[in-house]
Design a protein around this motif. Sequence first.
Motif, PDB file in Angstrom:
ATOM      1  N   ILE A  22       0.854  -1.217   0.032  1.00  0.00           N
ATOM      2  CA  ILE A  22       0.026  -0.043  -0.048  1.00  0.00           C
ATOM      3  C   ILE A  22       0.761   1.263  -0.112  1.00  0.00           C
ATOM      4  O   ILE A  22       1.882   1.266   0.566  1.00  0.00           O
ATOM      5  CB  ILE A  22      -0.968  -0.063   1.260  1.00  0.00           C
ATOM      6  CG1 ILE A  22      -1.699   1.102   1.282  1.00  0.00           C
ATOM      7  CG2 ILE A  22      -0.256  -0.033   2.589  1.00  0.00           C
ATOM      8  CD1 ILE A  22      -2.840   1.098   2.186  1.00  0.00           C
ATOM      9  N   TYR A  23       0.537   2.325  -0.642  1.00  0.00           N
ATOM     10  CA  TYR A  23       1.182   3.380  -0.976  1.00  0.00           C
ATOM     11  C   TYR A  23       0.655   4.647  -0.380  1.00  0.00           C
ATOM     12  O   TYR A  23      -0.643   4.506  -0.043  1.00  0.00           O
ATOM     13  CB  TYR A  23       1.461   3.914  -2.494  1.00  0.00           C
ATOM     14  CG  TYR A  23       2.246   2.575  -3.273  1.00  0.00           C
ATOM     15  CD1 TYR A  23       3.566   2.755  -3.173  1.00  0.00           C
ATOM     16  CD2 TYR A  23       1.597   1.673  -3.856  1.00  0.00           C
ATOM     17  CE1 TYR A  23       4.434   1.730  -3.751  1.00  0.00           C
ATOM     18  CE2 TYR A  23       2.346   0.545  -4.556  1.00  0.00           C
ATOM     19  CZ  TYR A  23       3.801   0.751  -4.513  1.00  0.00           C
ATOM     20  OH  TYR A  23       4.397  -0.417  -5.169  1.00  0.00           O
ATOM     21  N   PRO A  24       1.234   5.787   0.198  1.00  0.00           N
ATOM     22  CA  PRO A  24       0.794   6.884   0.672  1.00  0.00           C
ATOM     23  C   PRO A  24      -0.334   7.361  -0.239  1.00  0.00           C
ATOM     24  O   PRO A  24      -0.193   7.188  -1.369  1.00  0.00           O
ATOM     25  CB  PRO A  24       1.942   7.787   0.949  1.00  0.00           C
ATOM     26  CG  PRO A  24       3.183   6.859   1.050  1.00  0.00           C
ATOM     27  CD  PRO A  24       2.866   5.699   0.049  1.00  0.00           C
ATOM     28  N   THR A  25      -1.186   8.151   0.572  1.00  0.00           N
ATOM     29  CA  THR A  25      -2.299   8.857   0.285  1.00  0.00           C
ATOM     30  C   THR A  25      -3.585   7.898  -0.372  1.00  0.00           C
ATOM     31  O   THR A  25      -4.569   8.299  -0.741  1.00  0.00           O
ATOM     32  CB  THR A  25      -2.121   9.768  -1.220  1.00  0.00           C
ATOM     33  OG1 THR A  25      -1.764   9.100  -2.300  1.00  0.00           O
ATOM     34  CG2 THR A  25      -0.905  10.455  -0.854  1.00  0.00           C
ATOM     35  N   MET A  26      -3.158   6.527  -0.177  1.00  0.00           N
ATOM     36  CA  MET A  26      -4.313   5.538  -0.653  1.00  0.00           C
ATOM     37  C   MET A  26      -5.225   5.376   0.739  1.00  0.00           C
ATOM     38  O   MET A  26      -4.795   5.359   1.724  1.00  0.00           O
ATOM     39  CB  MET A  26      -3.705   4.150  -1.054  1.00  0.00           C
ATOM     40  CG  MET A  26      -3.216   4.468  -2.509  1.00  0.00           C
ATOM     41  SD  MET A  26      -2.497   2.902  -3.145  1.00  0.00           S
ATOM     42  CE  MET A  26      -1.912   3.537  -4.608  1.00  0.00           C
ATOM     43  N   VAL A  27      -6.391   5.254   0.321  1.00  0.00           N
ATOM     44  CA  VAL A  27      -7.380   4.706   1.415  1.00  0.00           C
ATOM     45  C   VAL A  27      -8.061   3.120   1.057  1.00  0.00           C
ATOM     46  O   VAL A  27      -8.273   2.906  -0.023  1.00  0.00           O
ATOM     47  CB  VAL A  27      -8.680   5.539   1.394  1.00  0.00           C
ATOM     48  CG1 VAL A  27      -9.619   4.915   2.287  1.00  0.00           C
ATOM     49  CG2 VAL A  27      -8.228   6.913   1.510  1.00  0.00           C
ATOM     50  N   GLN A  28      -7.512   2.264   1.810  1.00  0.00           N
ATOM     51  CA  GLN A  28      -7.762   0.773   1.510  1.00  0.00           C
ATOM     52  C   GLN A  28      -8.308   0.167   2.541  1.00  0.00           C
ATOM     53  O   GLN A  28      -8.140   0.187   3.689  1.00  0.00           O
ATOM     54  CB  GLN A  28      -6.132   0.263   1.171  1.00  0.00           C
ATOM     55  CG  GLN A  28      -5.931  -0.935   0.425  1.00  0.00           C
ATOM     56  CD  GLN A  28      -6.544  -0.745  -0.789  1.00  0.00           C
ATOM     57  OE1 GLN A  28      -6.835   0.352  -1.579  1.00  0.00           O
ATOM     58  NE2 GLN A  28      -6.917  -1.957  -1.591  1.00  0.00           N
ATOM     59  N   HIS A  29      -9.105  -1.198   2.162  1.00  0.00           N
ATOM     60  CA  HIS A  29      -9.870  -2.087   3.036  1.00  0.00           C
ATOM     61  C   HIS A  29      -8.523  -3.045   3.296  1.00  0.00           C
ATOM     62  O   HIS A  29      -7.959  -3.620   2.328  1.00  0.00           O
ATOM     63  CB  HIS A  29     -10.816  -2.734   2.596  1.00  0.00           C
ATOM     64  CG  HIS A  29     -12.236  -1.633   2.641  1.00  0.00           C
ATOM     65  ND1 HIS A  29     -12.783  -1.528   4.095  1.00  0.00           N
ATOM     66  CD2 HIS A  29     -12.799  -0.920   1.851  1.00  0.00           C
ATOM     67  CE1 HIS A  29     -13.611  -0.490   3.930  1.00  0.00           C
ATOM     68  NE2 HIS A  29     -13.791  -0.413   2.447  1.00  0.00           N
ATOM     69  N   ILE A  30      -8.476  -3.461   4.632  1.00  0.00           N
ATOM     70  CA  ILE A  30      -7.458  -4.782   4.845  1.00  0.00           C
ATOM     71  C   ILE A  30      -8.228  -5.696   5.673  1.00  0.00           C
ATOM     72  O   ILE A  30      -8.878  -5.145   6.837  1.00  0.00           O
ATOM     73  CB  ILE A  30      -6.311  -4.374   5.630  1.00  0.00           C
ATOM     74  CG1 ILE A  30      -5.418  -3.170   4.524  1.00  0.00           C
ATOM     75  CG2 ILE A  30      -5.720  -5.295   6.164  1.00  0.00           C
ATOM     76  CD1 ILE A  30      -4.209  -2.646   5.114  1.00  0.00           C
ATOM     77  N   ASP A  31      -8.405  -6.718   5.292  1.00  0.00           N
ATOM     78  CA  ASP A  31      -8.920  -7.864   5.870  1.00  0.00           C
ATOM     79  C   ASP A  31      -7.881  -8.563   6.824  1.00  0.00           C
ATOM     80  O   ASP A  31      -6.758  -9.284   6.229  1.00  0.00           O
ATOM     81  CB  ASP A  31      -9.697  -8.979   5.103  1.00  0.00           C
ATOM     82  CG  ASP A  31     -10.781  -8.099   4.295  1.00  0.00           C
ATOM     83  OD1 ASP A  31     -11.460  -7.352   4.988  1.00  0.00           O
ATOM     84  OD2 ASP A  31     -11.128  -8.539   3.213  1.00  0.00           O
ATOM     85  N   ALA A  32      -8.368  -8.939   8.062  1.00  0.00           N
ATOM     86  CA  ALA A  32      -7.259  -9.272   8.998  1.00  0.00           C
ATOM     87  C   ALA A  32      -7.933 -10.894   9.660  1.00  0.00           C
ATOM     88  O   ALA A  32      -9.031 -10.715  10.147  1.00  0.00           O
ATOM     89  CB  ALA A  32      -6.757  -8.522  10.175  1.00  0.00           C
ATOM     90  N   SER A  33      -7.427 -11.934   9.497  1.00  0.00           N
ATOM     91  CA  SER A  33      -7.872 -13.055  10.123  1.00  0.00           C
ATOM     92  C   SER A  33      -6.808 -13.934  11.253  1.00  0.00           C
ATOM     93  O   SER A  33      -7.200 -14.277  12.044  1.00  0.00           O
ATOM     94  CB  SER A  33      -8.016 -14.269   9.056  1.00  0.00           C
ATOM     95  OG  SER A  33      -6.854 -14.353   8.354  1.00  0.00           O
ATOM     96  N   ARG A  34      -5.578 -13.355  11.138  1.00  0.00           N
ATOM     97  CA  ARG A  34      -4.396 -13.907  12.073  1.00  0.00           C
ATOM     98  C   ARG A  34      -4.476 -13.328  13.201  1.00  0.00           C
ATOM     99  O   ARG A  34      -4.872 -11.871  13.408  1.00  0.00           O
ATOM    100  CB  ARG A  34      -3.129 -13.786  11.563  1.00  0.00           C
ATOM    101  CG  ARG A  34      -3.134 -14.721  10.273  1.00  0.00           C
ATOM    102  CD  ARG A  34      -1.575 -14.671   9.512  1.00  0.00           C
ATOM    103  NE  ARG A  34      -1.323 -13.403   8.982  1.00  0.00           N
ATOM    104  CZ  ARG A  34       0.032 -13.100   8.356  1.00  0.00           C
ATOM    105  NH1 ARG A  34       0.733 -14.057   8.334  1.00  0.00           N
ATOM    106  NH2 ARG A  34      -0.159 -11.785   7.864  1.00  0.00           N
TER     107      ARG A  34
END
Length: 817
Positions: A22-34
């Motif tokens: 992921i790079y700066p200025t981006m808005v992103q969804h991240i799924d975490a399962s661990r």
Amino acid sequence: MPTENVTLPKNVPVCPVRGSVIYPTMVQHIDASRALSIGAIEAAMAGEKVILIVSQRDKDVDDPKGSDLYDVGTACNVLRVRKNPDGTVQMLVSAVARVKATGYTRDEFLRADIAPLEAGGDKTVELQALTRELKEKFEVIVAGGKLNAESVQTINGKDDVGEMADHIAFNLDFKLEDKQALLEAANVTARIRKLLTLLDTEQEVQAVQAKIRAQVKEEIDKNQREYYLREQMKVIQKELQGGEDGEEADEAEAFRSKIEALGLKPEIKKEVDRELNRLSRMHPDAAEASVIRTYLTWITELPWNVRSEDRLEVEDAAQVLDDDHYGLDKVKDRVLEFLAVRRLRKERAERGELSAEEVNKGPILVFTGPPGVGKTSIAQSIAKALGRKYVRIALGGARDESDIRGHRRTYIGAMPGRLLQGIRSAGTKNPVILLDEVDKLGSSYQGDPSAALLEVLDPAQNQHFTDHYLGVPFDLSEVMFIATANYPEQIPAALMDRMEVIEFNSYIEQEKLEIAKRYLLPRQLTANGLKANQIAFTDAALEKLISHYTREAGVRNLEREIGTVARKVARRIATGEVKRVKITDKELERYLGQSRHNPETENKEDMVGVSTGMFYTPVGGDILFVETSIMPGKGLVLTGQLGDVMKESARAALTYAKSNAERFHIDKSRLDDSEIHVHVPAGAIPKEGPSAGGAMATSLISALAGIPARHDVAMTGEMTLTGRYLPIGGLKEKVLGARRAGIKHIIMPKANEADLRDIPLHLRSSMRFHPCETVDEVLDVALVGGLKALETPRDGSALVTPPPTPKRRAARRSASA
């Protein structure tokens, strides 16, 4: 966001990710399962809501340590966290800056000490050159279709070249190591250099892919060609061997035999054979084969030479028309005239004096009139009388030329126009086709359907009518076209010129009564499960139903009201309350409630300033009153929602009164120092029309002269400033409305005398008509005492004469007689 403007904590939780950067200025969804990642997210939310997103070197490691992660990641603000029912967590982050992890620690989750990456200076000229090169290469990548439109729009909207490079790298399918290298390049110049190298490689990959696609397509075309040749070889071998017994003809041969049986003209058959030969050389599963197959199906199903035999017995046709419809004498006469002419033409053709084309040509009729008077149903009776098939095409609201001419075969889902669809369903080439509501055709960017009808409805052209789908001419000259319209003035002039107009007038009450007894009542009894001996309507009940519960030119609402009564009676019979019911005029309120329409009735006595006019609407005629009042003041006041034409009639009447004031002994001060108020009651209803001049003049002059207007006289006609009385339209409907209101005397323009023939004899004999050429003649009939009383000097008291008593009114009427 520039790194120097960002304040970050020194130690933050770490969320490892696999296979992405992921790079700066981006808005992103991240799924975490661990558990490792979920713990870091919870710690970030409990603290300063800052987390480090860093990629694993090996994505297969499930429990990474610091040594399994890259040293450079992206510091992110946590915007939102959502826990899913399955225990996983979805986090929305806003990437802030490139940072370097100077050391990792591990407890329940990873934490790292971070420091921002130093970008270093950029050379302006070099950066400009690299930026231009980056944009050019990006356009090439976009042209290759590697990115969706939304991503392209986002990237092109970036003003900062560093951000643009980051977004290009994120959206393209680079290896993880390459994306990580671009993340670690804090210097914009160095980052763009790395990205240009990757884009060069991507262009080469695209070129190779395009070459592979071309080779695959060429191979498919080659295989297709070989398939055609093999199939042709099979057919040739079969013919050489004499074929096999019991084998059915293939599809092309089936079409060929059907086409031969149609007896097509040479020029049409040539075009059809060309399509048939294309089909025979084509793979059955090819897309074009399906289009040609549908086209040939249409060709073989159209009745190119199939006709129904006309029944030309005039007496039998007259009986059919009389059985189906009451009245409509003009329409029936026109149909019987057509049959007689057709019969004589056929006899001449049998003697060889006329050609078949001249015999088969049919007229173009247009039925005009208000709704519900039988325009559509009479067309069905005409088809029945002729022994022809009947096709109805509803044109109301049609806005596309292809409704008439069809679509060209190049379009997906193309089909012929509705004319040929109707002819195919009829199965003959000489049906009766009803073009319903032709006055309600629209036009749009897709064409004007009324213009397409010009060729269809022209007997000199329609034998060569070419539908866009067929592409070959189809003869429509034997079709009997009948159009219907409520408002003929809305039909384009060029189209109207091709048709013979037959007007349908409103039904009079006597006609409605007969129609109700002969057709509507039996139909509604059957529809509601009743027998003839279970319900009976008296004539008085039907007459009240017509005059007080319906207000229309036709009989549609009348049939609905009869149906309403029949349903309520059916309920009473079904529940055992009664066995049979007789409906009288007094019983109607029990089934239908209070009367909905109360027609205007004549005034009870002669009154000063009140005259009776007549008006016409598509649902019939009626009377209206024109009232004039003289008060101190100045000017002419008009009320009652009058249209421009009626306002002009009132002004013309006032001018006529002023110009004849001396002759009519009207006091000049009464004209100059009075406010003249002309009002037409029912003020909420807009009124317009060119036939109120006589009523306006009578009311105004009656008020100015103080002479009462007769209450039993109604008038229609327009006037001029010089006193001429001009003709009007709709006389029959106006007279019927006046008769219903109890009027005995009708003033009408002399030019309309010929229209009296349309009025039934029993009405003409019960009323007195006064044809007038001038306004003076109108006033002579309309005013008590006539023109003589108007031209006789009067004292001032006559100007304020109150409404006369019945005794005085009778004396005046006898004097005027």
